[in-house]
Scaffold this active site. Structure first.
Site, mmCIF file in Angstrom:
data_model
loop_
_atom_site.group_PDB
_atom_site.id
_atom_site.type_symbol
_atom_site.label_atom_id
_atom_site.label_comp_id
_atom_site.label_asym_id
_atom_site.label_seq_id
_atom_site.Cartn_x
_atom_site.Cartn_y
_atom_site.Cartn_z
ATOM 1 N N GLY A 1 -1.173 2.185 -7.093
ATOM 2 C CA GLY A 1 -1.593 2.561 -8.546
ATOM 3 C C GLY A 1 -0.926 3.777 -9.401
ATOM 4 O O GLY A 1 -0.772 3.525 -10.703
ATOM 5 N N HIS A 56 -2.609 -4.319 -10.542
ATOM 6 C CA HIS A 56 -3.240 -3.210 -11.320
ATOM 7 C C HIS A 56 -3.356 -3.625 -12.771
ATOM 8 O O HIS A 56 -2.798 -3.990 -13.654
ATOM 9 C CB HIS A 56 -2.167 -1.785 -11.046
ATOM 10 C CG HIS A 56 -1.894 -1.664 -9.834
ATOM 11 N ND1 HIS A 56 -2.769 -0.741 -9.062
ATOM 12 C CD2 HIS A 56 -0.859 -2.058 -8.779
ATOM 13 C CE1 HIS A 56 -2.368 -0.721 -7.817
ATOM 14 N NE2 HIS A 56 -1.195 -1.496 -7.749
ATOM 15 N N GLU A 102 -10.490 0.634 -6.627
ATOM 16 C CA GLU A 102 -9.409 0.028 -5.647
ATOM 17 C C GLU A 102 -10.170 -1.492 -5.644
ATOM 18 O O GLU A 102 -11.428 -1.780 -5.076
ATOM 19 C CB GLU A 102 -9.174 0.355 -4.553
ATOM 20 C CG GLU A 102 -8.050 1.336 -4.511
ATOM 21 C CD GLU A 102 -7.206 1.856 -3.320
ATOM 22 O OE1 GLU A 102 -7.041 0.831 -2.691
ATOM 23 O OE2 GLU A 102 -7.073 2.924 -3.202
ATOM 24 N N CYS A 113 -4.381 6.315 -5.014
ATOM 25 C CA CYS A 113 -3.770 4.989 -4.747
ATOM 26 C C CYS A 113 -2.307 5.227 -5.121
ATOM 27 O O CYS A 113 -2.088 5.541 -6.258
ATOM 28 C CB CYS A 113 -4.422 3.876 -5.729
ATOM 29 S SG CYS A 113 -3.900 2.325 -5.390
ATOM 30 N N CYS A 172 0.858 -1.350 0.001
ATOM 31 C CA CYS A 172 0.000 -0.061 -0.012
ATOM 32 C C CYS A 172 0.917 1.273 0.001
ATOM 33 O O CYS A 172 1.743 1.376 0.881
ATOM 34 C CB CYS A 172 -0.892 0.023 1.276
ATOM 35 S SG CYS A 172 -1.635 1.277 1.628
HETATM 36 O O1 ZDP Z 1 -4.156 -3.847 -3.788
HETATM 37 C C1 ZDP Z 1 -5.201 -3.587 -3.042
HETATM 38 O O2 ZDP Z 1 -5.894 -4.420 -2.708
HETATM 39 C C2 ZDP Z 1 -5.426 -2.085 -2.725
HETATM 40 N N1 ZDP Z 1 -6.760 -1.847 -2.317
HETATM 41 C C3 ZDP Z 1 -4.405 -1.923 -1.314
HETATM 42 C C4 ZDP Z 1 -4.426 -0.468 -0.903
HETATM 43 C C5 ZDP Z 1 -3.961 0.520 -1.914
HETATM 44 C C6 ZDP Z 1 -3.532 1.648 -1.750
HETATM 45 N N2 ZDP Z 1 -4.466 2.611 -1.951
HETATM 46 C C7 ZDP Z 1 -2.359 2.432 -2.183
HETATM 47 O O3 ZDP Z 1 -2.219 3.550 -2.108
HETATM 48 O O4 ZDP Z 1 -1.488 1.444 -2.733
HETATM 49 C C8 ZDP Z 1 -3.623 1.832 -0.003
#
Ligand code: ZDP
Length: 278
Positions: free
Chosen positions: A224, A163, A212, A221, A72
């Site tokens: 992301g 992703h 997400e 993200c 994350c």
């Molecule tokens: O890979 C996932 O399940 C994401 N939802 C995790 C969280 C990603 C996040 N938004 C980020 O900043 O990388 C926290």
């Protein structure tokens, strides 16, 4: 249970410091309760800071639906700042253990304050089997993705978490709540996927909106944004260092010559509180 509420460009988290708190509840169920924006504190995810034998700490991230993510980006910036400001660490270059492996946030301090955090987010993974996405070849770049009512072109990158990148002419016009879940849960993605919609502004800037995995539409993200620069470079759309504009602000990301992706961005502490698990 004491917690800290923080966000990175509006991607918000409840952070629990497990150096100081004892967790007895089941993390997935606790995440669903705590992240509920009516019955709980409200957040995109619940994040635990755990002690770790070799690293400064271990990060565990649970999405608001209770699913655990490997990594994350926005949360690791927030946790690095919290660890520094509360004396868990006394240095500015940290080692954080995650399910995706070791990650390295660096606190950018000026006038005694944490102004931003720069994170070495590691190397992108393009091998479809490791994203994972069930397609052949050594990478998925500009490949067709058949949805119920349209055929899209996707590029798939893992930053430790999956992703699916979709390039669009105007992110504001994307029916995110309709397309997002369909891609997130598409059979090609055995562990589901995060979904980024990217509008290229020029070779140095893009706009991005995200649906997400396990959290739905969020305001930002970090992983992301890192996957975005990789997809933009692989498809010849931008330079290796770009600004990713999100709803509330931007992240600076670079896919550097060492093949690591570096992400720099802000962190905000909103409040601290005590939660009474139901
Ligand atoms: O890979 C996932 O399940 C994401 N939802 C995790 C969280 C990603 C996040 N938004 C980020 O900043 O990388 C926290």
């Amino acid at each position: 249970m004491n917690f800290i509420k923080m966000h990175g460009l509006g991607n918000d988290f409840v952070i629990v410091d497990c150096f100081r708190e004892k967790i007895t509840a089941d993390p997935p169920e606790l995440a669903r309760q705590v992240c509920d924006r009516h019955l709980g504190v409200g957040a995109d995810g619940l994040v635990f800071i755990w002690p770790h034998a070799e690293a400064d700490f271990r990060m565990q991230i649970i999405n608001s639906d209770g699913s655990e993510a490997e990594m994350c980006g926005n949360a690791i910036r927030c946790m690095a700042r919290y660890a520094y400001e509360t004396g868990l660490v006394s240095k500015t270059e940290l080692e954080v253990e995650t399910l995706a492996g070791r990650r390295h946030p660096e606190l950018i301090i000026s006038d005694g304050e944490v102004k931003a955090v720069k994170v070495d987010m590691g190397e992108p993974v393009l091998d479809p089997a490791q994203v994972p996405v069930q397609l052949g070849g050594d990478r998925v770049v500009n490949e067709p993705l058949a949805l119920a009512r349209q055929l899209l072109q996707m590029t798939c990158v893992s930053m430790g978490n999956p992703h699916c990148l979709l390039f669009v002419p105007n992110v504001a016009a994307v029916p995110l709540t309709q397309i997002g879940p369909e891609v997130e849960n598409h059979p090609l993605f055995p562990r589901k996927t995060n979904v980024e919609f990217i509008q290229v502004l020029n070779r140095n800037e893009v706009k991005m909106r995200v649906w997400e995995r396990g959290a739905g539409e969020t305001l930002a993200c970090g992983t992301g944004a890192c996957a975005t620069v990789v997809g933009c470079v692989l498809t010849g759309r931008t330079n290796q260092k770009i600004t990713v504009h999100l709803t509330l602000g931007s992240l600076e990301v670079e896919w550097a010559q060492d093949n690591h992706v570096y992400m720099t961005g802000p962190t905000t502490e909103v409040f601290r509180g005590t939660y009474a698990p139901r």
